[in-house]
Design a protein around this motif. Structure first.
Motif, PDB file in Angstrom:
ATOM      1  N   ALA A  74      66.492  24.990  48.144  1.00  0.00           N
ATOM      2  CA  ALA A  74      66.325  24.682  49.563  1.00  0.00           C
ATOM      3  C   ALA A  74      67.584  25.042  50.346  1.00  0.00           C
ATOM      4  CB  ALA A  74      65.996  23.197  49.737  1.00  0.00           C
ATOM      5  N   ARG A  75      68.740  24.818  49.743  1.00  0.00           N
ATOM      6  CA  ARG A  75      70.000  25.148  50.425  1.00  0.00           C
ATOM      7  C   ARG A  75      70.119  26.649  50.631  1.00  0.00           C
ATOM      8  NH1 ARG A  75      75.503  25.937  49.024  1.00  0.00           N
ATOM      9  NH2 ARG A  75      76.889  25.122  50.652  1.00  0.00           N
ATOM     10  N   PHE A  76      69.785  27.433  49.607  1.00  0.00           N
ATOM     11  CA  PHE A  76      69.841  28.885  49.723  1.00  0.00           C
ATOM     12  C   PHE A  76      68.876  29.373  50.810  1.00  0.00           C
ATOM     13  CE2 PHE A  76      71.562  30.352  45.315  1.00  0.00           C
ATOM     14  CZ  PHE A  76      72.709  29.602  45.532  1.00  0.00           C
ATOM     15  N   ALA A  77      67.670  28.819  50.824  1.00  0.00           N
ATOM     16  CA  ALA A  77      66.681  29.239  51.810  1.00  0.00           C
ATOM     17  C   ALA A  77      67.166  28.956  53.234  1.00  0.00           C
ATOM     18  CB  ALA A  77      65.351  28.544  51.553  1.00  0.00           C
ATOM     19  N   ALA A  78      67.875  27.842  53.415  1.00  0.00           N
ATOM     20  CA  ALA A  78      68.397  27.516  54.738  1.00  0.00           C
ATOM     21  C   ALA A  78      69.562  28.428  55.122  1.00  0.00           C
ATOM     22  CB  ALA A  78      68.844  26.054  54.770  1.00  0.00           C
ATOM     23  N   LEU A  79      70.329  28.861  54.130  1.00  0.00           N
ATOM     24  CA  LEU A  79      71.461  29.747  54.396  1.00  0.00           C
ATOM     25  C   LEU A  79      71.013  31.129  54.839  1.00  0.00           C
ATOM     26  CD1 LEU A  79      73.798  28.948  51.367  1.00  0.00           C
ATOM     27  CD2 LEU A  79      74.442  28.706  53.771  1.00  0.00           C
ATOM     28  N   ASP A  80      69.990  31.654  54.168  1.00  0.00           N
ATOM     29  CA  ASP A  80      69.603  33.045  54.385  1.00  0.00           C
ATOM     30  C   ASP A  80      68.142  33.217  53.967  1.00  0.00           C
ATOM     31  OD1 ASP A  80      69.281  35.852  54.315  1.00  0.00           O
ATOM     32  OD2 ASP A  80      71.398  36.148  53.879  1.00  0.00           O
ATOM     33  N   PRO A  81      67.253  33.569  54.889  1.00  0.00           N
ATOM     34  CA  PRO A  81      65.831  33.677  54.545  1.00  0.00           C
ATOM     35  C   PRO A  81      65.515  34.791  53.548  1.00  0.00           C
ATOM     36  CG  PRO A  81      66.242  34.505  56.765  1.00  0.00           C
ATOM     37  CD  PRO A  81      67.500  33.846  56.317  1.00  0.00           C
ATOM     38  N   LEU A  82      66.436  35.721  53.329  1.00  0.00           N
ATOM     39  CA  LEU A  82      66.180  36.808  52.378  1.00  0.00           C
ATOM     40  C   LEU A  82      66.567  36.448  50.945  1.00  0.00           C
ATOM     41  CD1 LEU A  82      66.985  40.320  53.918  1.00  0.00           C
ATOM     42  CD2 LEU A  82      64.828  39.452  53.022  1.00  0.00           C
ATOM     43  N   LEU A  83      67.216  35.307  50.758  1.00  0.00           N
ATOM     44  CA  LEU A  83      67.582  34.916  49.405  1.00  0.00           C
ATOM     45  C   LEU A  83      66.333  34.474  48.638  1.00  0.00           C
ATOM     46  CD1 LEU A  83      70.815  32.831  50.094  1.00  0.00           C
ATOM     47  CD2 LEU A  83      70.707  35.064  48.955  1.00  0.00           C
ATOM     48  N   PRO A  84      66.071  35.068  47.473  1.00  0.00           N
ATOM     49  CA  PRO A  84      64.917  34.620  46.688  1.00  0.00           C
ATOM     50  C   PRO A  84      65.216  33.291  46.016  1.00  0.00           C
ATOM     51  CG  PRO A  84      66.131  36.269  45.465  1.00  0.00           C
ATOM     52  CD  PRO A  84      66.807  36.164  46.812  1.00  0.00           C
TER      53      PRO A  84
END
Length: 300
Positions: free
Chosen positions: A10-20
């Motif tokens: 969830a943290r990665f998704a909030a940082l950058d929408p292109l992160l899988p």
């Protein structure tokens, strides 16, 4: 997926929408500290191998799942890693690396504080055809077998330059290894375009298409689907600053574009005084950054 892994997703998704979604931790030596968990994977490249032109002989790669306080967790994990390295004999031809989302600047601070420096960026660009760009007197065409010597010469000059500002290593037999890699790349579908001026080769670029699959280097780095990539771009020192690199890149973007393409990606060294500004002007922005401390004893 564990609660910690789900929180990191969830943290990665909030940082950058292109992160899988981050994959599970790979096999390796387990490491835990400050609520963070990780594994250390050892990779050794054989003497005389192609990989040793772009890497130390021995890599220690840290993969991590961080707690809610990600900065403290990464700092604790790096301290534990340092203590483990101190108990072993550090090899001179070695490096400790961590690959982390480029936009996670809070964790970047912890990496810097522990002696790691940004070594490589994986940058992405939205799917689009290139903006045509021409340079008077310069033509761009796809290579033929007769261009092998010129391509290898440009690749070798690029390696020498990279060795001064980044992770390249000019080892014995480098030209022969580059020639073999160029032949292999062309044999298995890689493409090369060259720029010519008055019959002389003044630049080159490689490119192709890839799709992330489980177990390969792109797994967990790019969303699923077909991606174009720009590989090596090199322009002779005397011809730089005239837009030849831009013309080569525009041709690659045109050749690789299709309606189904997710985007294109490229890797560059953030410390290179030429690469970052060039690639950003072509529409790329960093997605992942690989941080490194070399030799391994430099980790603090």
């Amino acid at each position: 997926m564990t609660p910690a892994a789900e929180r990191q997703r969830a943290r990665f998704a909030a940082l950058d929408p292109l992160l899988p979604p981050p994959p599970p931790l790979p096999p390796g030596e387990p490491l835990e500290a400050g609520g963070a968990t990780g594994t250390i994977t050892h990779v050794r490249f054989a003497a005389g191998s192609w990989q040793r032109l772009w890497s130390p002989a021995h890599l220690q790669i840290l993969s991590a799942v961080l707690p809610l306080d990600a900065v403290a967790g990464m700092s604790a994990l790096l301290s534990a890693w340092r203590e483990r390295i101190a108990l072993a004999d550090a090899e001179p031809d070695s490096s400790c690396t961590v690959t982390w989302p480029s936009r996670d600047v809070a964790v970047s601070r912890a990496l810097l504080d522990h002696g790691l420096a940004p070594q490589l960026a994986l940058a992405v660009r939205a799917p689009a055809a290139g903006e045509a760009h021409s340079v008077p007197g310069v033509t761009v065409r796809e290579s033929t077998r007769g261009d092998l010597e010129e391509i290898v010469g440009l690749r070798f000059e690029e390696l020498r330059y990279t060795s001064l500002v980044g992770h390249g290593v000019v080892r014995p037999g480098a030209k022969a290894l580059l020639a073999e890699e160029v032949r292999r790349g062309l044999q298995f579908g890689g493409r090369v375009w060259i720029a010519e001026e008055e019959g002389l080769t003044v630049g080159m670029v490689t490119g192709g298409k890839r799709s992330p699959i489980p177990g390969d280097a792109l797994a967990g780095r790019l969303p699923p689907g077909e991606w174009g990539y720009v590989g090596t771009l090199a322009v002779t020192a005397a011809a730089r600053g005239r837009g030849i690199g831009r013309a080569l890149t525009a041709v690659v973007h045109d050749e690789l574009f299709s309606p189904s393409l997710r985007g294109t990606f490229v890797s560059y060294n953030p410390a290179n005084p030429l690469s970052p500004v060039f690639w950003h002007r072509q529409g790329y922005r960093p997605l992942w950054t690989t941080w490194a401390a070399a030799p391994a004893a430099a980790l603090r």
